[in-house]
Design a protein around this motif. Sequence first.
Motif, PDB file in Angstrom:
ATOM      1  N   GLU B  69       0.483   7.131  -5.407  1.00  0.00           N
ATOM      2  CA  GLU B  69       1.129   8.296  -4.940  1.00  0.00           C
ATOM      3  C   GLU B  69       1.878   8.454  -3.626  1.00  0.00           C
ATOM      4  O   GLU B  69       2.860   8.726  -3.547  1.00  0.00           O
ATOM      5  CB  GLU B  69      -0.276   9.649  -4.891  1.00  0.00           C
ATOM      6  N   LYS B  70       1.240   7.335  -2.733  1.00  0.00           N
ATOM      7  CA  LYS B  70       2.163   7.007  -1.779  1.00  0.00           C
ATOM      8  C   LYS B  70       2.497   5.643  -1.821  1.00  0.00           C
ATOM      9  O   LYS B  70       1.592   4.762  -1.857  1.00  0.00           O
ATOM     10  CB  LYS B  70       1.318   7.182  -0.086  1.00  0.00           C
ATOM     11  N   ARG B  71       3.463   5.361  -1.832  1.00  0.00           N
ATOM     12  CA  ARG B  71       4.099   4.077  -2.135  1.00  0.00           C
ATOM     13  C   ARG B  71       4.204   2.906  -0.746  1.00  0.00           C
ATOM     14  O   ARG B  71       5.137   3.495   0.162  1.00  0.00           O
ATOM     15  CB  ARG B  71       5.397   3.771  -2.883  1.00  0.00           C
ATOM     16  N   CYS B  72       3.648   1.638  -0.582  1.00  0.00           N
ATOM     17  CA  CYS B  72       3.818   1.047   0.630  1.00  0.00           C
ATOM     18  C   CYS B  72       4.942   0.135   0.174  1.00  0.00           C
ATOM     19  O   CYS B  72       4.885  -0.786  -0.587  1.00  0.00           O
ATOM     20  CB  CYS B  72       2.558   0.283   0.471  1.00  0.00           C
ATOM     21  N   PRO B  73       5.815   0.283   1.223  1.00  0.00           N
ATOM     22  CA  PRO B  73       6.988  -0.714   1.066  1.00  0.00           C
ATOM     23  C   PRO B  73       6.714  -1.940   1.326  1.00  0.00           C
ATOM     24  O   PRO B  73       5.805  -2.226   2.221  1.00  0.00           O
ATOM     25  CB  PRO B  73       8.233  -0.290   2.206  1.00  0.00           C
ATOM     26  N   ARG B  74       7.163  -3.129   0.811  1.00  0.00           N
ATOM     27  CA  ARG B  74       6.676  -4.350   0.843  1.00  0.00           C
ATOM     28  C   ARG B  74       6.650  -4.976   2.186  1.00  0.00           C
ATOM     29  O   ARG B  74       6.208  -5.808   2.664  1.00  0.00           O
ATOM     30  CB  ARG B  74       7.618  -5.308  -0.061  1.00  0.00           C
ATOM     31  N   ILE B  75       7.910  -4.258   2.679  1.00  0.00           N
ATOM     32  CA  ILE B  75       8.207  -4.873   4.295  1.00  0.00           C
ATOM     33  C   ILE B  75       7.369  -4.205   5.196  1.00  0.00           C
ATOM     34  O   ILE B  75       7.248  -4.373   6.546  1.00  0.00           O
ATOM     35  CB  ILE B  75       9.544  -4.556   4.798  1.00  0.00           C
ATOM     36  N   THR B  76       6.576  -3.342   4.947  1.00  0.00           N
ATOM     37  CA  THR B  76       5.645  -2.489   5.970  1.00  0.00           C
ATOM     38  C   THR B  76       4.429  -3.220   6.112  1.00  0.00           C
ATOM     39  O   THR B  76       3.881  -3.722   4.830  1.00  0.00           O
ATOM     40  CB  THR B  76       5.544  -1.071   5.349  1.00  0.00           C
ATOM     41  N   ARG B  77       3.759  -3.226   7.368  1.00  0.00           N
ATOM     42  CA  ARG B  77       2.522  -3.934   7.429  1.00  0.00           C
ATOM     43  C   ARG B  77       1.382  -2.887   6.636  1.00  0.00           C
ATOM     44  O   ARG B  77       1.559  -1.807   6.946  1.00  0.00           O
ATOM     45  CB  ARG B  77       2.190  -3.849   8.989  1.00  0.00           C
ATOM     46  N   PHE B  78       0.723  -3.599   6.014  1.00  0.00           N
ATOM     47  CA  PHE B  78      -0.283  -2.569   5.054  1.00  0.00           C
ATOM     48  C   PHE B  78      -0.996  -1.687   6.028  1.00  0.00           C
ATOM     49  O   PHE B  78      -1.247  -0.424   5.523  1.00  0.00           O
ATOM     50  CB  PHE B  78      -0.982  -3.521   4.066  1.00  0.00           C
ATOM     51  N   ILE B  79      -1.676  -2.108   6.853  1.00  0.00           N
ATOM     52  CA  ILE B  79      -2.597  -1.212   7.798  1.00  0.00           C
ATOM     53  C   ILE B  79      -2.001  -0.242   8.181  1.00  0.00           C
ATOM     54  O   ILE B  79      -2.192   1.090   8.381  1.00  0.00           O
ATOM     55  CB  ILE B  79      -3.462  -2.327   8.868  1.00  0.00           C
ATOM     56  N   ALA B  80      -0.547  -0.687   8.827  1.00  0.00           N
ATOM     57  CA  ALA B  80       0.072   0.490   9.382  1.00  0.00           C
ATOM     58  C   ALA B  80       0.560   1.502   8.310  1.00  0.00           C
ATOM     59  O   ALA B  80       0.505   2.724   8.731  1.00  0.00           O
ATOM     60  CB  ALA B  80       1.368  -0.098  10.037  1.00  0.00           C
ATOM     61  N   PHE B  81       0.834   1.188   7.044  1.00  0.00           N
ATOM     62  CA  PHE B  81       1.175   2.090   6.190  1.00  0.00           C
ATOM     63  C   PHE B  81      -0.111   3.070   5.675  1.00  0.00           C
ATOM     64  O   PHE B  81      -0.019   4.316   5.664  1.00  0.00           O
ATOM     65  CB  PHE B  81       1.576   1.217   4.928  1.00  0.00           C
ATOM     66  N   LEU B  82      -1.294   2.276   5.799  1.00  0.00           N
ATOM     67  CA  LEU B  82      -2.816   3.214   5.533  1.00  0.00           C
ATOM     68  C   LEU B  82      -2.750   4.320   6.881  1.00  0.00           C
ATOM     69  O   LEU B  82      -3.125   5.425   6.554  1.00  0.00           O
ATOM     70  CB  LEU B  82      -3.795   2.538   5.564  1.00  0.00           C
ATOM     71  N   VAL B  83      -2.221   3.806   7.946  1.00  0.00           N
ATOM     72  CA  VAL B  83      -2.546   4.742   9.273  1.00  0.00           C
ATOM     73  C   VAL B  83      -1.540   6.039   9.036  1.00  0.00           C
ATOM     74  O   VAL B  83      -1.805   7.120   9.248  1.00  0.00           O
ATOM     75  CB  VAL B  83      -2.244   3.978  10.311  1.00  0.00           C
ATOM     76  N   GLN B  84      -0.331   5.666   8.480  1.00  0.00           N
ATOM     77  CA  GLN B  84       0.501   6.661   8.424  1.00  0.00           C
ATOM     78  C   GLN B  84       0.082   7.689   7.256  1.00  0.00           C
ATOM     79  O   GLN B  84       0.340   8.943   7.375  1.00  0.00           O
ATOM     80  CB  GLN B  84       1.943   6.325   8.202  1.00  0.00           C
ATOM     81  N   SER B  85      -0.307   6.958   6.174  1.00  0.00           N
ATOM     82  CA  SER B  85      -1.033   7.976   5.258  1.00  0.00           C
ATOM     83  C   SER B  85      -1.952   8.827   5.675  1.00  0.00           C
ATOM     84  O   SER B  85      -1.854  10.038   5.320  1.00  0.00           O
ATOM     85  CB  SER B  85      -1.356   7.090   4.218  1.00  0.00           C
TER      86      SER B  85
END
Lengths: 141, 199
Positions: B69-85
């Motif tokens: 539902e929220k897509r994590c760009p490959r170039i983004t650090r996964f944990i930072a993506f979770l934080v922004q989500s």
Amino acid sequence: MSRDPTDREKLSKLDRAIDDSILEASEADLREDFKEAGDDFEKAVARAGRALEQAKARAARMRFERAQDESKAYREQDNVKSFDLAKARCRFDGMRSGEVAESTMAARKGGKLSERDEENLLKDLAQLEALENEDKVEWEE
Amino acid sequence: MDDISVPPPEVSASATEHLTYDKVASALDGLTPLDLARLDAVERRYLGGTDFAEGDLLQEAMCSALFEEKRCPRITRFIAFLVQSMRNIAGHRRDHLQQQVPIEDVTTGGRKSKFELKASGPSPEDAAIRAEQDRGALEVCAALNSADEEMSMVLLGWENDMRGETLRDFLGVDQARLEYVIKKIRRIARREYPKGWRR
């Protein structure tokens, strides 16, 4: 011309900066942060670990349900394709000739069906057959 | 209040550039105890003003990544993506809750616990809510800024998107000192606003 950021925008920026500092903090610093707040690093790990397990379980359940739905849809689609259009045709002919008791053709007062009506009716009958078959299978199970 | 200056992750990634279910699942499995503790620390900062219990917001962020539902760009650090989500999900939840008004119980004159959604579109109530949020934000900014000079400088730098070397130069301190000041801000924020500064 750029405007000054509002207080809400400033807070959003502070939020991100504090989050970044948490992401960059060393384990020792983070342990100290938790301790100072009357919390515990290990408890935090356990809490987030639980959230992770629950998320994985929810995702697995959701995928299972999706797979079930897809499989059901496939079976139904497959049934419609193969379900015996010939058998449905037989049933339809029986209905038209009045041999089949459940016939509802009377509603049309014996009027001739258009080719499209006939095609749709055949599909409906085939679908009905598939559902009846499915019911039979479920009953046997 | 949502994360207003950064586009949501799903907007910036095309289908081929984001992590699929399997990749997200393996990224989740790859989270270390330190990552989990970090996520826990961030989560509690956004619980204020929402009805999420401890762990629920993080779970939502993980699920929305898994369900794509929220897509994590490959170039983004996964944990930072979770934080922004988490920031975005909490913001939307807060907005949603603020859009609800309690239903008056006509028979007793009291308030029921049920809620109904207000009509969409800005209303005087929305404006009042927004003004209240802005007042709250102003108070928080003032409280943090009045702490001490170095902290105020860091906050000012952050407000202007400064990080790392730029921020260090702005303050005129070395890395160790900068880290010390940041740690102080983080701890004051947690002490004064344990569930974040949103109500």
